[in-house]
Design a protein around this motif. Structure first.
Motif: not given
Length: 261
Positions: A127-146
């Motif tokens: 999730c941390e990798a997705e959080l900082y990936d500008p191409s990911d749809r959850r980029y910088r989304y604070p409630f990211i989880n899995c």
């Protein structure tokens, strides 16, 4: 199904009960994948007392299934007890007769008993990798989880642990999240808090200037305003899922003194 199914071994059916921290930690998806690997049919579901299921397969594969279940459960799980009962398929009852064609996660069942609840889990590396990936749809989304991380204890309203018994029931999943939730190969398979910027909670910032047009902002503007507040020596109250964290610039003596007061 596993290539190892139907080698001529006798098939066996068992009823399994698992107690401990087995809800909110990806246990049902784990069992589903393990069942497919060993050619096991049947079903599993959450209950108020833990987790239960009926498993049917060739005896050697069932033995391997139970061995791997005990040896390598999901990382955040904590098994306190596993009970299995052999089922006589010649008995004329609903759960004993007939055959299963696949493995399924069934709707949870409310029954007498209680189970342990998983704590909130810190963000996982994926999730941390997705959080900082500008191409990911959850980029910088604070409630990211899995399935492996995110809120558990502080969103649960009652057991068994399913989305409709958590605060996330107020946020219907968008199609993309629903597709993840339904895909056994996805990391978010049956992840109850699953959400994204299009369907999940939204971060917001509000200050003491109530009544003005810009006292409350959301999204990236909320982070920008928070940063500006801290830089200017203000005190920020960060409302998390489990409480409120008071923050200020630790190198600003006036801000620190005000916070202490």
């Amino acid at each position: 199904m596993s290539d190892r199914i139907r080698k001529g071994h006798l098939r066996q059916r068992i009823h399994i009960h698992i107690e401990g921290i087995v809800q909110g930690v990806g246990f049902r998806p784990f069992l589903h994948r393990l069942a497919e690997e060993h050619g096991i049919c049947g079903w599993v579901r959450n209950t108020s007392a833990g987790l239960e299921g009926i498993l049917e397969g060739e005896t050697p594969e069932l033995d391997l299934f139970l061995t791997e279940l005990k040896a390598s459960p999901p990382p955040m799980a904590q098994i306190e007890a596993i009970r299995t009962e052999n089922i006589d398929t010649s008995s004329n009852t609903a759960q004993h007769t007939g055959t299963f064609d696949n493995f399924a996660i069934r709707e949870s069942r409310i029954r007498t008993g209680s189970t342990l609840i998983s704590p909130d889990i810190a963000m996982c590396p994926e999730c941390e990798a997705e959080l900082y990936d500008p191409s990911d749809r959850r980029y910088r989304y604070p409630f990211i989880n899995c399935t492996n991380c995110g809120p558990r204890y502080t969103i649960i309203e009652s057991l068994p642990y399913d989305r409709e018994r958590t605060v996330m029931k107020e946020f219907p999943m968008c199609q993309d999240c629903a597709d993840e939730y339904s895909d056994i190969q996805d990391r978010r398979y049956h992840a109850q808090p699953d959400c994204c910027p299009d369907c999940g909670p939204e971060v917001f910032y509000t200050d003491s200037t109530a009544g003005t047009s810009d006292c409350s902002v959301s999204g990236n503007d909320a982070f920008r305003r928070s940063q500006e507040l801290l830089t200017d020596g203000g005190i920020l109250a960060v409302k998390g899922i489990g409480g409120i964290h008071l923050a200020c610039d630790a190198l600003n003596p006036d801000a620190v003194l005000r916070l202490r007061r």
